[in-house]
Motif scaffolding. Structure first.
Motif, PDB file in Angstrom:
ATOM      1  N   THR A   2       0.834  -1.197   0.000  1.00  0.00           N
ATOM      2  CA  THR A   2       0.000   0.000   0.000  1.00  0.00           C
ATOM      3  C   THR A   2       0.865   1.241   0.000  1.00  0.00           C
ATOM      4  O   THR A   2       1.770   1.373   0.826  1.00  0.00           O
TER       5      THR A   2
ATOM      6  N   GLN B 264      -5.285   5.047  -7.831  1.00  0.00           N
ATOM      7  CA  GLN B 264      -6.115   6.238  -7.805  1.00  0.00           C
ATOM      8  C   GLN B 264      -5.215   7.460  -7.793  1.00  0.00           C
ATOM      9  O   GLN B 264      -4.453   7.658  -6.848  1.00  0.00           O
TER      10      GLN B 264
ATOM     11  N   ASN C  40      -5.066  -1.564  -7.610  1.00  0.00           N
ATOM     12  CA  ASN C  40      -5.947  -0.391  -7.618  1.00  0.00           C
ATOM     13  C   ASN C  40      -5.093   0.865  -7.571  1.00  0.00           C
ATOM     14  O   ASN C  40      -4.389   1.103  -6.591  1.00  0.00           O
TER      15      ASN C  40
ATOM     16  N   ARG D  10      -2.762   5.262  -3.659  1.00  0.00           N
ATOM     17  CA  ARG D  10      -3.692   6.387  -3.568  1.00  0.00           C
ATOM     18  C   ARG D  10      -2.869   7.654  -3.417  1.00  0.00           C
ATOM     19  O   ARG D  10      -2.249   7.876  -2.359  1.00  0.00           O
ATOM     20  N   CYS D  11      -2.862   8.495  -4.444  1.00  0.00           N
ATOM     21  CA  CYS D  11      -1.987   9.668  -4.440  1.00  0.00           C
ATOM     22  C   CYS D  11      -2.707  10.856  -5.060  1.00  0.00           C
ATOM     23  O   CYS D  11      -3.381  10.724  -6.083  1.00  0.00           O
ATOM     24  N   LYS D  12      -2.507  12.027  -4.431  1.00  0.00           N
ATOM     25  CA  LYS D  12      -3.268  13.210  -4.816  1.00  0.00           C
ATOM     26  C   LYS D  12      -2.344  14.431  -4.825  1.00  0.00           C
ATOM     27  O   LYS D  12      -1.595  14.667  -3.875  1.00  0.00           O
TER      28      LYS D  12
ATOM     29  N   GLY E 238      -0.011   5.174   0.346  1.00  0.00           N
ATOM     30  CA  GLY E 238      -1.097   6.100   0.613  1.00  0.00           C
ATOM     31  C   GLY E 238      -0.668   7.118   1.651  1.00  0.00           C
ATOM     32  O   GLY E 238       0.504   7.462   1.756  1.00  0.00           O
TER      33      GLY E 238
ATOM     34  N   PHE F 130      -4.770   9.374   1.173  1.00  0.00           N
ATOM     35  CA  PHE F 130      -3.927   9.653   0.015  1.00  0.00           C
ATOM     36  C   PHE F 130      -2.584  10.246   0.435  1.00  0.00           C
ATOM     37  O   PHE F 130      -2.519  11.078   1.346  1.00  0.00           O
TER      38      PHE F 130
END
Length: 325
Positions: free
Chosen positions: A178, A256, A254, A219-221, A180, A189
Motif C-alpha cells: 500500500t 487512484q 488499484n 492512492r496519491c493526490k 497512501g 492519500f
C-alpha cells in the motif's frame, strides 16, 4: 546493531534547531547495519524527529549502504521533520529493508540472509523522497511475507508526497503493498504539500511492486493550491522515468490518482501520467476488479489536466491473465 534475542531494537532521535533526528552517516562510503535475527519478537522501530520549523529531515541515510533487516519482527521507520514536509524520511543510501539475499559484511558482522516475514512500514509526517536504490523484501517463494506500507502525511497536516528518485523495488510474497497517506495506516492519500512538492507520487527511475498474491494499492493526490508554477508537477500519480511495473499475482491492483491544482497555467496537473521507459501492470486475479486505474483531474485548472495520459517512449501493458479478470 545486531540483535539475537527476543527484544526489539528501538532507535529514537530528536534534534534541536535545523538538525536531523536520526542521521546514518558515513560520507557516502561506509555501511550501516541494523538487524534482528531473533526467531520470535525482534521487531525494529526507528523514529527520527526534527525540531519544529526545521528545514531538515526526521531521518536521513547518507552512507553507501544501509541494511535494516528482521527475520520475524515488524519494522517501523518513522520520520518527522517538524514543519518541513519536503523530505521527512530521506534515504540516500543503497538501502535493503526486511530481507537481504546477497553477501555482505559490516564491521566484521555478516549481514543476515535469513528470510524475513516482517510487516514493514515506512511512515513520514511530511514527504518521502529517497534518492538511493531502495529494495524492500518480505517472504520468499516458499515463505509468506508480511504487508508493506509506505504512508506520508501521517499527521494529516500540510500533506506529504512520495517521490522515488532512485530505483524502488518491493517484493511482498503474498503480503499487501500500500502506498497512501493521511494516517499511520495509509488509508487515505499521499498528498502534495502547500509549501513544497505539489505532486502526490512521482517515480524518476525503475519502480517495481511485486506482491505475488497480495493486493497492490496506490492512492496519491496532488495539492489543491493556486500558486503552482508553470512546469511544476502537480499530478496525482506521475510514472516519469524508467520502467513502471506492478504485478500482483492473484491479488488485485488499484491505482487512484487525483490532481486538484487550482491556478491556470501550464503546470502538469494530470490525474495519472504514464511516461518513462514503459508500463507493465499485471494481475491474475479472477474478479472483475483485477486491475482498476482511476485518474481524475476534473478540479484542475491547468491547460495540462488530463484524467489519464499515456505518454511513454515504451509500451503500456495492462494485463489481466486469469479467466474472469
Amino acid at each position: 546493531f545486531p540483535s539475537h534475542d527476543i527484544n526489539s531494537i528501538s532507535i529514537e532521535g530528536t534534534s534541536a534547531g535545523a538538525n536531523i533526528g536520526v542521521l546514518l552517516e558515513w560520507e557516502n562510503v561506509g555501511q550501516n547495519l541494523i538487524q534482528s535475527t531473533a526467531t520470535t519478537g525482534g521487531g525494529i522501530q526507528i523514529t527520527g524527529t526534527g525540531a519544529a520549523a526545521s528545514a531538515s529531515s526526521g531521518i536521513r541515510a547518507n552512507a553507501a549502504a544501509l541494511y535494516i533487516l528482521s527475520t520475524v519482527g515488524d519494522i517501523v521507520i518513522t520520520g518527522n521533520a517538524g514543519t518541513d514536509a519536503l523530505n521527512d524520511l530521506q534515504l540516500n543510501s543503497t538501502t535493503f529493508i526486511g530481507g537481504f539475499s546477497g553477501s555482505a559484511t559490516v564491521n566484521g558482522i555478516p549481514v543476515s540472509t535469513a528470510t524475513s516475514r516482517a510487516n514493514i512500514s515506512l511512515l513520514a509526517h511530511g514527504g518521502f523522497e529517497p534518492s538511493g536504490a531502495i529494495t524492500i523484501t518480505t517472504g520468499s517463494s516458499t515463505v509468506p511475507g508480511g504487508n508493506v506500507l509506505v504512508a506520508t502525511d501521517v499527521d494529516n497536516v500540510d500533506g506529504g508526497h512520495i517521490y522515488t528518485r532512485g530505483t524502488f523495488t518491493v517484493s511482498s510474497n503474498g503480503g499487501n503493498i500500500t502506498l497512501g497517506g493521511g494516517d499511520i495506516n495509509g488509508s487515505g492519500f499521499a498528498l502534495g504539500s502547500q509549501q513544497n512538492r505539489s505532486l502526490g507520487f512521482r517515480s524518476d527511475n525503475n519502480f517495481t511492486l511485486n506482491s505475488a498474491g497480495g493486493n497492490i494499492v496506490m492512492r496519491c493526490k496532488g495539492a489543491a493550491r493556486n500558486d503552482v508554477p508553470n512546469g511544476w508537477d502537480a499530478c496525482g500519480i506521475s510514472a516519469t522515468g524508467g520502467l513502471f511495473s506492478l504485478n500482483s499475482g492473484t491479488g488485485t491492483i488499484n491505482l487512484q490518482g487525483i490532481s486538484q491544482q487550482t491556478n491556470t497555467g501550464t503546470s502538469e496537473a494530470i490525474g495519472i501520467i504514464f511516461r518513462g521507459a514503459g508500463t507493465r501492470i499485471t494481475s491474475a486475479n479472477t474478479t472483475s476488479n483485477a486491475i482498476t486505474i482511476v485518474g481524475n483531474a476534473s478540479a484542475a485548472k491547468s491547460s495540462y489536466a488530463e484524467g489519464i495520459l499515456f505518454n511513454s517512449s515504451g509500451t503500456f501493458e495492462a494485463t489481466a491473465t486469469a479467466s474472469g479478470g
